[in-house]
Design an enzyme around this catalytic site. Structure first.
Site, mmCIF file in Angstrom:
data_model
loop_
_atom_site.group_PDB
_atom_site.id
_atom_site.type_symbol
_atom_site.label_atom_id
_atom_site.label_comp_id
_atom_site.label_asym_id
_atom_site.label_seq_id
_atom_site.Cartn_x
_atom_site.Cartn_y
_atom_site.Cartn_z
ATOM 1 N N HIS A 226 11.870 -80.598 14.355
ATOM 2 C CA HIS A 226 10.442 -80.759 14.114
ATOM 3 C C HIS A 226 9.816 -81.775 15.060
ATOM 4 C CE1 HIS A 226 7.190 -81.175 10.703
ATOM 5 N NE2 HIS A 226 6.732 -80.580 11.797
ATOM 6 N N TYR B 279 6.140 -82.803 5.258
ATOM 7 C CA TYR B 279 5.004 -82.336 4.479
ATOM 8 C C TYR B 279 4.982 -83.036 3.120
ATOM 9 C CZ TYR B 279 5.224 -78.544 7.930
ATOM 10 O OH TYR B 279 5.282 -77.812 9.101
#
Length: 345
Positions: free
Chosen positions: A151, A69
């Site tokens: 992830h 992010y």
């Protein structure tokens, strides 16, 4: 439902005055921090920290971030925003499986961000996991995280060989309290649940347990329930169409199809007739699904935090849930009919 014990803050000290830790917001909702990492829209440092502060004011104590992010920016901003908060009074989740590199493709220094032109690249090796977590801890300004996700692993076999054993090692060492997998596709996560011998604590299927997309109910959730793995809902707005199908007609970061927009509009109309916003229903619906213990909702602004925090305790009439399920079922049936017709043709 509520976050399982291993994902809750270790203490309730540090709560804001007047905020009950027993509220739905405190027990079942977390702040998704991808937006404060400049997801699609730049966010000023001060505004990002204010967003985290508003979440704290509203009773939110679970914060979800990742190196991906903003190439480390989200973690850095979250760490700064929580710097004055007692560590044991919040729970932090971050992710591994991708490492940050600069514009030249070189790994950034420990605790660094990608900078202009930076990105993240997949690395499911043990060393990659350890290196990624080391950088995350530095950016977050903490010595541990409560939940560490793998992830979006592109290769399940590679993940089972390298990343998953590394996650378990870190949990055994007490560096993390719980481990899991977060991904936008449910089938690979279901396989990881089945083949990791019950080692995972929780999974987060992003956008696959929503009013509009219930894919995970067919494969992942049964596997998780069978093995005692918790489920945290995420991507509850499917990138926007379930927040506002007129102003944000996007699904999974792409323009939503006309059929998806039409379904969302019909859901919005049903919600309006019941005195509830579509965003409220979208945030709350995953908690009605057996096995879903909590929900993480991304927010960029104070107002967006208020939307889902208000949704946590909103009164939603039972008949609305039935209407929304009927709308979803009709939309799915229409898709099946088209597929069947194409097959005959």
């Amino acid at each position: 439902m509520a976050f399982r014990a291993g994902l809750r803050p270790l203490t309730d000290r540090g709560d804001a005055p007047g905020v009950a830790t027993t509220s739905v917001a405190a027990s079942s909702f977390g702040l998704g921090c991808a937006p404060i990492g400049n997801l699609f829209t730049p966010v000023a440092d001060g505004d990002a920290e204010a967003t985290v502060g508003r979440a704290l004011e509203r009773g939110i104590r679970f914060f979800d971030t990742a190196p991906h992010y903003g190439e480390g920016v989200s973690e850095l901003r979250l760490g700064r925003a929580l710097a004055g908060v007692e560590r044991d009074s919040v729970a932090i989740a971050t992710k591994v499986g991708r490492v940050i590199v600069d514009a030249a493709g070189a790994p950034v220094p420990v605790g660094g961000t990608g900078g202009p032109g930076g990105t993240t690249v997949g690395d499911l090796s043990r060393d990659g996991v350890l290196r990624s977590l080391e950088g995350s801890l530095a950016r977050l300004g903490t010595d541990r995280v409560d939940l560490l996700y793998l992830h979006d692993p592109a290769d399940v076999d590679e993940a089972l060989r390298g990343a998953v054993p590394a996650l378990l090692e870190l949990r055994d060492q007490g560096v993390v309290r719980a481990v899991g997998v977060g991904m936008g596709r449910s089938a690979p996560v279901a396989r990881l649940v089945r083949e990791s011998a019950g080692a995972l604590d929780v999974v987060m299927p992003a956008g696959r347990v929503t009013l509009l997309d219930r894919t995970a109910l067919d494969d992942l959730l049964p596997a998780a329930r069978e093995r005692g793995v918790g489920v945290i809902g995420a991507g509850v707005y499917n990138s926007g169409v379930l927040a506002d199908p007129v102003a944000a007609p996007f699904f999974d970061y792409h323009p939503a199809s006309p059929e998806q927009v039409d379904t969302a509009l019909r859901m919005a109309a049903a919600c309006e007739a019941a005195g509830v916003t579509l965003a409220t229903a979208a945030a709350r619906w995953p908690l009605r699904v057996p096995g879903v213990e909590a929900v993480v909702v991304g927010a960029r602004t104070l107002a967006e935090v208020d939307v889902f925090a208000d949704a946590a305790d909103a009164v939603v009439p039972d008949h609305l849930w039935t209407e929304l399920d009927d709308i979803a079922a009709a939309a799915e049936q229409a898709v099946d009919t088209v597929i069947a017709a194409d097959g005959v043709a």
